[in-house]
Design a protein around this motif. Structure first.
Motif, short mmCIF file in Angstrom:
data_model
loop_
_atom_site.label_atom_id
_atom_site.label_comp_id
_atom_site.label_asym_id
_atom_site.label_seq_id
_atom_site.Cartn_x
_atom_site.Cartn_y
_atom_site.Cartn_z
N ALA A 161 -13.86 -15.13 7.85
CA ALA A 161 -14.10 -14.07 6.87
C ALA A 161 -13.80 -14.53 5.45
N ILE A 162 -13.17 -15.70 5.27
CA ILE A 162 -12.90 -16.21 3.92
C ILE A 162 -14.24 -16.54 3.25
N ARG A 163 -14.36 -16.15 2.02
CA ARG A 163 -15.61 -16.36 1.27
C ARG A 163 -15.99 -17.83 1.26
N ALA A 164 -17.24 -18.09 1.47
CA ALA A 164 -17.73 -19.47 1.53
C ALA A 164 -17.35 -20.23 0.26
N GLY A 165 -16.83 -21.44 0.45
CA GLY A 165 -16.44 -22.27 -0.67
C GLY A 165 -15.02 -22.07 -1.14
N GLU A 166 -14.30 -21.12 -0.57
CA GLU A 166 -12.92 -20.83 -0.96
C GLU A 166 -11.97 -21.26 0.16
N ASP A 167 -10.72 -21.51 -0.22
CA ASP A 167 -9.72 -21.97 0.76
C ASP A 167 -8.82 -20.85 1.25
N ALA A 168 -8.77 -19.73 0.51
CA ALA A 168 -7.82 -18.67 0.87
C ALA A 168 -8.38 -17.31 0.50
N CYS A 169 -7.84 -16.31 1.18
CA CYS A 169 -8.23 -14.91 0.95
C CYS A 169 -6.95 -14.10 0.77
N SER A 170 -7.01 -13.07 -0.06
CA SER A 170 -5.83 -12.21 -0.23
C SER A 170 -6.25 -10.75 -0.38
N VAL A 171 -5.37 -9.88 0.08
CA VAL A 171 -5.56 -8.44 -0.06
C VAL A 171 -4.24 -7.84 -0.54
N GLU A 172 -4.31 -7.00 -1.56
CA GLU A 172 -3.12 -6.32 -2.07
C GLU A 172 -3.39 -4.81 -2.05
N ALA A 173 -2.40 -4.06 -1.59
CA ALA A 173 -2.52 -2.60 -1.56
C ALA A 173 -1.31 -1.98 -2.23
N VAL A 174 -1.55 -0.93 -3.00
CA VAL A 174 -0.48 -0.19 -3.65
C VAL A 174 -0.52 1.25 -3.14
N PHE A 175 0.62 1.71 -2.60
CA PHE A 175 0.72 3.08 -2.08
C PHE A 175 1.69 3.88 -2.93
N ASP A 176 1.31 5.09 -3.25
CA ASP A 176 2.24 6.05 -3.87
C ASP A 176 2.95 6.76 -2.72
N ILE A 177 4.29 6.56 -2.63
CA ILE A 177 5.03 7.09 -1.48
C ILE A 177 5.93 8.26 -1.88
N ALA A 178 5.62 8.89 -3.02
CA ALA A 178 6.49 9.98 -3.51
C ALA A 178 6.64 11.09 -2.49
N ASN A 179 5.58 11.38 -1.72
CA ASN A 179 5.65 12.50 -0.77
C ASN A 179 5.55 12.03 0.68
N LEU A 180 5.84 10.75 0.92
CA LEU A 180 5.79 10.22 2.28
C LEU A 180 6.95 10.78 3.09
N ARG A 181 6.64 11.32 4.28
CA ARG A 181 7.69 11.92 5.11
C ARG A 181 8.35 10.91 6.04
N ALA A 182 7.72 9.78 6.26
CA ALA A 182 8.29 8.77 7.15
C ALA A 182 9.55 8.16 6.51
N PRO A 183 10.51 7.69 7.33
CA PRO A 183 11.77 7.13 6.80
C PRO A 183 11.58 5.71 6.26
N LEU A 184 10.82 5.59 5.18
CA LEU A 184 10.44 4.28 4.67
C LEU A 184 11.63 3.51 4.11
N ALA A 185 12.50 4.19 3.37
CA ALA A 185 13.63 3.49 2.73
C ALA A 185 14.50 2.79 3.77
N GLY A 186 14.81 3.50 4.87
CA GLY A 186 15.62 2.88 5.92
C GLY A 186 14.89 1.73 6.59
N PHE A 187 13.59 1.86 6.78
CA PHE A 187 12.79 0.79 7.39
C PHE A 187 12.83 -0.46 6.52
#
Length: 570
Positions: A54-80
């Motif tokens: 799936a890496i783009r032809a001619g390239e050596d690496a692929c990257s994906v970055e995601a940013v989530f706003d967790i202000a109202n997340l109910r899961a115990p993320l901080a402890g995790f």
């Protein structure tokens, strides 16, 4: 919610940053434009298997970055995050990054901290549910199905009570196992603990004594050398013919002669007197220091023995004296328990019996409440499925409950969620037997079942981002409008991303993104752009079959049918 997704060198994408809106986001485009790469990118950043092709032809690496706003997340993320050694979130933003190379190297980061694919996968369970051909689906897991049923009936308190009893039962069994050993082993352990406790207690350790003791020992060990140096200093200062104090006296007379000739040199006499005073203090301090350096062989031996003892204890019981003391305290507690073994065993057995009875009662109460919920959930889901084109489908929940003897054996493995195991079952067509949901072949059917469930559980569900792919497969007409309505209903409480080929489904979205291919310098790339109102009309017309006046008019009518939903924080 997912606020942004950056993709580099994945398939046809060179470098793309996608900003997403709250609520309902529709993603459209021609077949082959690259809509599926968005799902692929999300799967990658959530810890799924990476395909080097799936890496783009001619390239050596692929990257994906995601940013989530967790202000109202109910899961115990901080402890995790803390449990997994990851940096906490700043400004309510969770940053996840995944890179992989053509050589097969994987690197992943959460808030800048390196982590494992397993941690990304667990994190994904808090954040995103993807439903489509390559889904990151929680719906297929029996444990998640049980959580969905409990969320529908608000049974979390009963689950927590049962889980606490299970943990206490496991703790008691561990304590009992530590006490029940054969007599020879029991006697050996008693002897060892008694020796350890006696040895540490007899040492009467002060955790701060080591440094001071070693300094005194080094000074005493070098006492002969220090005594000689101090005597040499005294001789240079006051005892030799040309000692400093003798020369200072000669200097003083000369300065006084200066003052007699020139009165302005009085300050020089004063400075000389000050230096004589300082030299006198130095002489006194050297004499006192030398007096204390008389070698004491008995004290030297005493210190050497003490240092050797402390070093021996640290080799056996800890790297520091504080650790040795802590080891001794724990050994003393364990010794007390073993010496009171019979009484401890009786206490543990009595508490285990009480816990087991309470566990069985709590499990039965939880199971009874679940069985009352099943008809309500199935009725609600079937009603939603009918709107989605499954007019005569059957949705059910099969429950199996542990028997009483499953709890009677110590060491029995118990689920923290209760005595029950469940399996969602579905029969899309009349006359067909219900089958487990995981056995359904059609991703479109599965996605619509999830859509029905998510509609029923829109408020209770805790996963903030829902992605639907092919949810509109093999549907049209009124069913397409029903799919769109349910997407919009869910988006009042969750962020929804829907890849669709149907104009009615896209028209009700709060934001509309289109994926397009373009060729530059002989290379094909996929781009994503957010559409304004005129562009939305043209894209919906394309989805309806072209840019004819009728198609454009139909597209405008679809957009005008929108009604702003009430928004909840996501």
């Amino acid at each position: 919610m997912l606020t942004s997704l950056r993709i580099k060198n994945l398939a046809l994408v060179a470098d793309l940053t996608l900003d997403l809106a709250p609520g309902y986001n529709a993603i459209t485009g021609e077949t082959g434009a690259g809509k599926s790469m968005l799902i692929g990118a999300l799967n990658l950043v959530l810890g799924q298997r990476a395909d080097r092709s799936a890496i783009r032809a001619g390239e050596d690496a692929c990257s994906v970055e995601a940013v989530f706003d967790i202000a109202n997340l109910r899961a115990p993320l901080a402890g995790f995050l803390e449990e997994n050694g990851l940096e906490p979130c700043e400004d309510q933003q969770l940053l996840v990054k995944r890179t992989f190379t053509s050589a097969g190297t994987n690197r992943q980061f959460v808030n800048g901290s390196p982590t494992t694919l397993g941690v990304l996968d667990e994190l994904g369970e808090f954040l995103v549910d993807i439903h489509g051909p390559h889904e990151h689906q929680s719906l297929l897991h029996p444990a998640r199905q049980l959580a969905i049923l409990d969320a529908f009936g608000k049974l979390e308190a009963g689950r927590d009570q049962f889980a606490a009893l299970v943990r206490r039962r496991v703790q008691l069994e561990a304590e009992k196992t530590a006490l029940i050993v054969d007599e020879q082993t029991y006697a050996q352990k008693l002897d060892l603990l008694r020796h350890q406790v006696r040895e540490i207690q007899a040492a009467a350790i002060d955790p701060d004594e080591a440094e001071a003791l070693e300094q005194e020992y080094r000074r005493a060990g070098n006492s002969a050398r220090l005594l000689q140096l101090s005597r040499d200093a005294l001789e240079l200062l006051s005892e030799a013919d040309n000692a400093v104090l003798v020369q200072a006296g000669i200097l003083g007379r000369t300065v006084q002669d200066l003052q007699r000739v020139d009165a302005s040199a009085a300050n020089l006499v004063e400075l000389h007197e000050q230096s004589i005073s300082c030299l006198g203090e130095l002489q006194s301090a050297l004499s006192h220091y030398a007096d204390k350096l008389e070698a004491d062989p008995a004290r030297l031996q005493q210190m050497e023995e003490r240092i050797n003892l402390l070093q021996s204890l640290k080799r056996k019981y800890g790297h520091s004296l504080a650790e040795v003391i802590a080891f001794g305290d724990e050994a003393a507690r364990e010794l007390h328990g073993l010496e009171q073994r019979d009484a401890e065993l009786e206490r543990i057995n009595e508490e285990w019996a009480r816990i087991n009875a309470a566990l069985w009662q709590a499990g039965l109460e939880l199971s009874a409440r679940r069985r009352k919920l099943v008809p309500q959930l199935t009725k609600a889901v079937c009603r939603q499925l009918a709107d989605l084109g499954f007019k005569q489908s059957q949705f059910g929940v099969a429950i199996t409950t542990l028997e009483a003897d499953a709890l009677s054996k110590p060491g029995a493995s118990l689920c923290l969620a209760g005595l029950d195991a469940i399996e969602f079952q579905f029969a899309p067509n009349p006359g067909e037997p219900s089958r487990p949901l995981r056995a359904i072949a059609s991703s479109g059917e599965l996605a619509r079942v999830m859509l029905a469930l998510k509609t029923v559980l829109a408020v209770e569900d805790s996963i903030p981002v829902l992605v639907f792919d092919e949810v509109d497969a093999n549907v049209g007409g009124e069913t397409a409008h029903a799919v769109a309505g349910k997407m919009r209903q869910i988006a009042r409480n969750r962020q929804v991303l829907c890849i669709t080929h149907l104009a009615p489904v896209a028209a009700l979205a709060d934001a509309h993104l289109v994926v397009e291919k373009e060729v530059k310098a002989g290379r094909t790339t996929s781009q994503v752009r957010r559409l304004d109102e005129p562009d939305r009309v043209r894209e919906l017309a394309r989805m309806l079959g072209g840019q004819s006046p009728a198609a454009l008019q139909h597209a405008e009518a679809l957009l005008q049918a929108r009604h702003p939903p009430a928004r909840h924080p996501q």
